[in-house]
Structures are given as C-alpha cells and as structure tokens.
Motif scaffolding. Structure first.
Motif, short mmCIF file in Angstrom:
data_model
loop_
_atom_site.label_atom_id
_atom_site.label_comp_id
_atom_site.label_asym_id
_atom_site.label_seq_id
_atom_site.Cartn_x
_atom_site.Cartn_y
_atom_site.Cartn_z
N ASN A 195 91.96 26.35 -14.78
CA ASN A 195 92.51 25.99 -13.47
C ASN A 195 93.98 26.38 -13.39
O ASN A 195 94.81 25.85 -14.13
N PRO A 196 94.37 27.25 -12.45
CA PRO A 196 95.78 27.68 -12.36
C PRO A 196 96.76 26.54 -12.10
O PRO A 196 97.94 26.65 -12.47
N ASP A 197 96.32 25.45 -11.46
CA ASP A 197 97.24 24.34 -11.18
C ASP A 197 97.84 23.75 -12.45
O ASP A 197 98.89 23.09 -12.40
N THR A 216 89.58 30.19 -9.02
CA THR A 216 89.75 30.38 -7.59
C THR A 216 88.73 31.33 -6.98
O THR A 216 88.52 31.31 -5.76
N HIS A 217 88.13 32.20 -7.77
CA HIS A 217 87.28 33.29 -7.28
C HIS A 217 88.05 34.18 -6.30
O HIS A 217 87.46 34.90 -5.50
N VAL A 233 92.73 24.92 -5.17
CA VAL A 233 93.93 24.62 -5.94
C VAL A 233 94.94 23.91 -5.04
O VAL A 233 94.93 24.07 -3.83
N GLN A 234 95.83 23.15 -5.67
CA GLN A 234 96.91 22.50 -4.95
C GLN A 234 97.97 23.52 -4.53
O GLN A 234 98.48 23.47 -3.41
N ASN A 235 98.32 24.40 -5.45
CA ASN A 235 99.33 25.42 -5.18
C ASN A 235 98.64 26.64 -4.59
O ASN A 235 98.03 27.44 -5.30
N ARG A 236 98.73 26.81 -3.29
CA ARG A 236 97.98 27.86 -2.60
C ARG A 236 98.56 29.25 -2.83
O ARG A 236 98.01 30.24 -2.35
N ARG A 237 99.63 29.33 -3.58
CA ARG A 237 100.13 30.64 -4.00
C ARG A 237 99.19 31.28 -5.01
O ARG A 237 99.13 32.49 -5.14
N TYR A 238 98.43 30.44 -5.72
CA TYR A 238 97.61 30.92 -6.82
C TYR A 238 96.25 31.41 -6.31
O TYR A 238 95.27 30.66 -6.25
#
Length: 280
Positions: A195-197, A216-217, A233-238
C-alpha cells in the motif's frame, strides 16, 4: 433542424462507439499487458548486481475475475526475460472457495529469479474484510512449499541486496520498526510495501532507498489527460509510476497485472523490469 435519417445515423454511430468502448474496457485492456523498463539506483549495491534485472509483479488477483490463461501467459512473458530477482508486491489472490488450491496450482508456475523470488502480502491476501489471518497463513504455507520466500515485516537477501518486505496496512500488519530492526545498514536495501500510503507513516527510520508498491491498479479506469477518479489511497498523488518522497526516498507504484473487478480503461496492466544500478 436535424433530419430523422441524420439523427438515426448519429445515434447508431454513438451506440457502436459505446459498445466498442465497453468491449475494449472489459475484454481487451484488462489482458493487454505492458512490460515497462526502468533503472533502479540503489546505494551500496554490490558491483556483482549492477545491470542485473529485477521483475516486479503486483496485484495478480488470481480468482474468478482474472483468467488463468492470462496469468500463465504473463508468467511466460516474465520468464522469457530471465530475471535475476522476482518480486510480487501483494494481492496474489482474490477471495473464492478454492483459493488455496488455486494459488498452489498457479504459483507453481511463477517465474523464478536466478538469485531469488520474493513475495509480500496485500489486503486481499488476508481474506474477507482483510481480517482472516488464517487465509494469509495458508497462502504463505503454499508458497513456501513451492520454494518462494514470503516476507511480512521480514528481510530476505538476494546476491547481497536486502529486500525488506513490509506487512499490509489495511490488514493491520504494517510494522516497519520490526522489519527494519532486521536490516544491516551497511548492506544495500530495497523495500517492498503493498500500500503506497505506508510511505507517509512513521517507522521508516533512516531508510533512504526505493520502495516498490502496488495496490492502486493505477486507478484501473482513467479519462484521457485526467487523474483517475477512484483510488484506494488516502494520498491521491499516489497513482502509478515513480514518485520522489521525503528523506531521500523514492517509490515505484505498479499498475498491477490483474484486477479485482474485470475492467480497465487507459490504465493497461503492467510488469516492470528494473535494471539495478549503483546510486553511489
């Protein structure tokens, strides 16, 4: 005023276009695999590993919504590239009644790295609501019986490179302090976290290298030239691809091989093949 004939021609064209788009989204792009390549600079990398190939697969999601023939074809593609290290960054399965037997049959064919083959777990590997550790334990046993190394807050070594496998965030298994306590700081390191978060959470200590992620796919469906409307994800940059982070860290988010829901649009599935390079 538009004529009846012109209206029917326009409506018919729109219907054909819509049908084609739906067919493409459900039938074509979910299995239109892209092999992407990138350099992966790592501090303190042994000279013997410079130029070696690391293949990252993620989010394979074997189960009812991902065809076995497509997964096997993907494995054949990776195998032909003769990777030195293979890493699977989580979500190996989707919940279904025969998941463990299915995993044993499919992952027996997982391409192996000449220096090692490593797996971390994602939320789907923990069963319903990510709350069934027995599912992950059964999957772990099946993979280890096949000679595949599973890393959950653990460290594996491939030719002098430490692979730090972090536990999944949504399943409540993310314990970076436990993982990095096992790391030798004098030896090259590469982290894998589904998970990137997790990169925005504490516990990374002095780690200043790359992190391989998935989850994220890539958003799975994305309008052209716009960000994906849905991201888990929480951080939508990821979204997907490479990201520069704080404290000298970098992250690569794979778009993944499979899907939980069998649709993709403008976000092709991917396998990433990294060429290991020295960052010193």
């Amino acid at each position: 005023m538009i004529s009846r004939r012109a209206f029917l021609v326009t409506a018919g064209g729109m219907a054909v276009t819509m049908a084609g788009t739906v067919g493409y989204t459900f039938e074509v792009e979910p299995e239109w695999l892209e092999v992407t390549t990138a350099a992966l600079p790592i501090r303190r990398l042994p000279s013997s590993l410079v130029g070696k190939r690391l293949a990252q697969l993620s989010d394979i999601h074997i189960g009812p919504n991902v065809a076995d023939r497509y997964v096997r074809r993907t494995f054949d593609t990776v195998r032909a590239l003769q990777p030195d290290i293979v890493v699977v960054s989580g979500d190996l399965i989707s919940l279904h009644p025969t998941q463990q037997k299915h995993a044993e049959a499919i992952y027996a064919e997982l391409p192996r790295g000449s220096l090692g083959t490593f797996v971390t777990f994602g939320n789907h590997d923990y069963g319903r609501n990510w709350a069934q550790p027995s599912v992950a334990a059964g999957l772990r046993g099946a993979l280890e019986n096949l000679g595949i190394t599973v890393l959950v807050n653990e460290v594996g070594v491939a030719g002098g490179l430490q692979l730090v496998g972090l536990g999944d965030l949504w399943a409540g298994q993310f314990r970076p302090e436990e993982a990095f306590a096992r790391v030798d700081p004098a030896i090259a390191q590469l982290a894998v976290s589904h998970n990137p978060d997790t990169v925005d959470l504490p516990g990374w200590g002095n780690y200043d290298g790359w992190i391989l992620a998935g989850h994220t796919h890539g958003g799975q469906c994305k309008p052209p030239f716009l960000p994906p409307p849905i991201l888990p994800v929480q951080n939508r940059r990821y979204t997907s691809g490479a990201f520069e982070l704080s404290r000298g860290r970098h992250m690569y988010i794979s778009r993944g091989v499979g899907t939980f829901l069998p649709v993709r649009f403008n976000v092709r599935p991917e396998v990433t093949v990294f060429s290991l390079q020295s960052a010193d």
